[in-house]
Structure formats: C-alpha cells, structure tokens
Design a protein around this motif. Structure first.
Motif, PDB file in Angstrom:
ATOM      1  N   ASN A 135       0.854  -1.184   0.000  1.00 39.59           N
ATOM      2  CA  ASN A 135       0.000   0.000   0.000  1.00 39.59           C
ATOM      3  C   ASN A 135       0.891   1.236   0.000  1.00 39.59           C
ATOM      4  O   ASN A 135       1.810   1.350   0.813  1.00 39.59           O
ATOM      5  CB  ASN A 135      -0.915   0.008   1.220  1.00 39.59           C
ATOM      6  N   SER A 195       0.932   5.489   0.035  1.00 38.66           N
ATOM      7  CA  SER A 195       0.141   6.681   0.320  1.00 38.66           C
ATOM      8  C   SER A 195       1.066   7.893   0.417  1.00 38.66           C
ATOM      9  O   SER A 195       2.273   7.762   0.655  1.00 38.66           O
ATOM     10  CB  SER A 195      -0.648   6.519   1.623  1.00 38.66           C
ATOM     11  N   THR A 207      -3.852   7.325  -2.696  1.00 37.86           N
ATOM     12  CA  THR A 207      -3.324   6.030  -2.281  1.00 37.86           C
ATOM     13  C   THR A 207      -3.552   5.031  -3.413  1.00 37.86           C
ATOM     14  O   THR A 207      -4.496   5.166  -4.195  1.00 37.86           O
ATOM     15  CB  THR A 207      -3.998   5.499  -1.005  1.00 37.86           C
ATOM     16  N   PHE A 208      -2.669   4.045  -3.491  1.00 38.36           N
ATOM     17  CA  PHE A 208      -2.914   2.912  -4.379  1.00 38.36           C
ATOM     18  C   PHE A 208      -2.246   1.682  -3.781  1.00 38.36           C
ATOM     19  O   PHE A 208      -1.406   1.781  -2.885  1.00 38.36           O
ATOM     20  CB  PHE A 208      -2.422   3.186  -5.808  1.00 38.36           C
ATOM     21  N   GLU A 209      -2.652   0.512  -4.244  1.00 39.63           N
ATOM     22  CA  GLU A 209      -2.138  -0.731  -3.692  1.00 39.63           C
ATOM     23  C   GLU A 209      -1.835  -1.718  -4.811  1.00 39.63           C
ATOM     24  O   GLU A 209      -2.361  -1.610  -5.926  1.00 39.63           O
ATOM     25  CB  GLU A 209      -3.128  -1.342  -2.697  1.00 39.63           C
ATOM     26  N   SER A 257      -6.447   1.381  -7.695  1.00 39.23           N
ATOM     27  CA  SER A 257      -6.462   2.714  -7.113  1.00 39.23           C
ATOM     28  C   SER A 257      -7.866   3.271  -7.172  1.00 39.23           C
ATOM     29  O   SER A 257      -8.600   3.051  -8.143  1.00 39.23           O
ATOM     30  CB  SER A 257      -5.494   3.636  -7.858  1.00 39.23           C
ATOM     31  N   TYR A 317      -8.204   6.382  -7.251  1.00 41.07           N
ATOM     32  CA  TYR A 317      -7.962   7.659  -7.930  1.00 41.07           C
ATOM     33  C   TYR A 317      -7.385   7.355  -9.300  1.00 41.07           C
ATOM     34  O   TYR A 317      -6.203   7.582  -9.567  1.00 41.07           O
ATOM     35  CB  TYR A 317      -7.018   8.521  -7.098  1.00 41.07           C
ATOM     36  N   SER A 318      -8.228   6.832 -10.183  1.00 40.51           N
ATOM     37  CA  SER A 318      -7.759   6.381 -11.486  1.00 40.51           C
ATOM     38  C   SER A 318      -7.225   7.518 -12.336  1.00 40.51           C
ATOM     39  O   SER A 318      -6.440   7.292 -13.267  1.00 40.51           O
ATOM     40  CB  SER A 318      -8.885   5.664 -12.230  1.00 40.51           C
ATOM     41  N   THR A 331      -5.682   1.955 -12.802  1.00 36.94           N
ATOM     42  CA  THR A 331      -5.676   0.534 -12.488  1.00 36.94           C
ATOM     43  C   THR A 331      -5.091  -0.233 -13.663  1.00 36.94           C
ATOM     44  O   THR A 331      -5.454  -0.004 -14.813  1.00 36.94           O
ATOM     45  CB  THR A 331      -7.098   0.043 -12.188  1.00 36.94           C
TER      46      THR A 331
END
Length: 233
Positions: free
Chosen positions: A126, A128, A135-137, A166, A168-169, A174
């Motif tokens: 993860n 951030s 944030t993305f994972e 994510s 927040y594309s 993604t």
C-alpha cells in the motif's frame, strides 16, 4: 544506521530490523534495495510539490525502513515464511513527495530434492502520500523455482502478475504488470558473491505517484575470522 536482531528457536526463525538514513541526494538505492524513480505509472495530476529532476543535486531525504519476519519449518520438505515492512520517506526541505509504504508477504517453499525447490508467494503493498489524498495498492502472486547447479552455485527465479488498483484512477490508473525477481549466488569457503535483478512497482521515489522499476545489483562479501564480515554492493 542499520540494526537487526534474529532468533532461532526449534523450528521457528524470527527477525526484526530497522534501517534509518539521511542522505544529501534523492533515494536511488538503499541498504535494503529501496529503488529510485523508475518509469512513472501515474500521471502528475495533482502535480506533486517537487522540484526534482532525474539528476538531483540539492535534495535531502530521510528514510526509515522497518521490517519483521518469521519462518517455520512445517516438515522436512516444506517451509512457511511471512514478513511485513514499513517505509517512511520524507523531504525536510519540502522539495520531494513524502511517501508511506506498507507491505506484507507470505511464502511457502517446497523442497523437491537435494537440488530443486519451488515456491509460491503472495505480496501486498500500500502506497500513500501524506500531503495528497492519493493512495494505491498492489497485489502480486509469484511462482518461484530454485536450483543448485553445484555445491557452490545456485539460482532463484520468481515471476507472476502484479495487479495495481487505485480509487484515484485519474492519478494512478488501475493496471496489470509483471513482477520478476532473479538471483544468482556463488559461495566459496570464506566469501560469497551474487547478482540480482528485480522488476516491480514502488512508490515513485519521492518524484511521482508510483513507478515501475528495473533494478540490477551485484554484491561481494568476505568473512575475516568469526566476528567480522566486509562486503561491497
């Protein structure tokens, strides 16, 4: 400054470590292989508050890399391992993108015979950014194969899909990438040497929101007596 402690107890192995650094440069490599900028996987929207270029001359970065792991021998041929880590990257002068990274890994290794073994690994990370609502994972599955060519020479190769997701594309799309790790190790009586290649995703090295990184590394170490080892990476 790097501190670590390990404990072996019956069929269990435990280890913890912490690597703290203050460097007059952007993070390109770290004691435990923290990679640098790489190829961006996200767009700069919103634009991170960084004046860095690829060649940074006046950047100061503070990093702290904390790790913990355990390993358990299920039987004579099967070993289970789990680990977790936390990376804090900060720029005291405000000229970089502060980044937090949390990762967890689980691995099962199965010994086929005296020369060959296979492994399966799941990795979650993860990423951030405290100054931005981003944030993305990543979720990664790896299949690995290890082979001992001789008593001294061994190789280890793992590969598998890496899914990037994510909320927040518009910033980090993604996508699906490929993660690869490859190691070659040669052991001698008082020394060892190795080559390593990794491909995967990181937090962007303080420059962008996420990066895809290819890392090549070589190392050599030699033992002097029973209490001193010197190495070069």
């Amino acid at each position: 400054m790097y501190l670590s402690q390990g404990i072996n107890w019956r069929k269990w192995k435990f280890a913890v470590g912490d690597d703290a650094s203050y460097l007059p440069q952007a993070p390109t490599t770290g004691f435990l292989g923290i990679p640098g900028i790489g190829e961006p996987i996200g767009v700069t929207n919103p634009a991170p508050g960084s004046s860095q270029s690829i060649l940074t001359l006046n950047t100061h970065a503070v990093e702290n890399f904390a790790t913990g792991s355990l390993e358990h021998n299920l039987n004579a041929a099967t070993t289970f391992g789990a680990s977790g880590s936390s990376i804090l990257l900060r720029y005291p002068n405000g000229d970089g993108l502060n980044t937090n990274t949390v990762s967890a890994t689980g691995t099962v290794v199965r010994l086929l015979n005296g020369r060959n073994s296979v492994s399966g690994t799941y990795l979650y990370s993860n990423f951030s950014y405290p100054s931005y609502n981003v944030t993305f994972e990543t979720n990664t599955g790896l299949f690995g194969y290890q082979h001992k060519w001789t008593r001294n020479l061994s190789t280890d190769f793992s590969a598998g899909p890496e899914w990037i997701s994510s909320a927040y594309s518009s910033v980090v799309p993604t996508s699906t990438n490929v993660k690869v790790t490859a190691n070659l190790t040669y052991l001698m009586r008082f020394s060892s040497m190795g080559l390593n290649y990794t491909r995967g995703t990181n937090g962007g090295g303080g420059y962008v929101f996420g990066g895809e990184v290819d890392t090549f590394a070589g190392n050599y170490s030699r033992q002097f007596g029973t209490s001193l080892t010197m190495g070069l990476t």
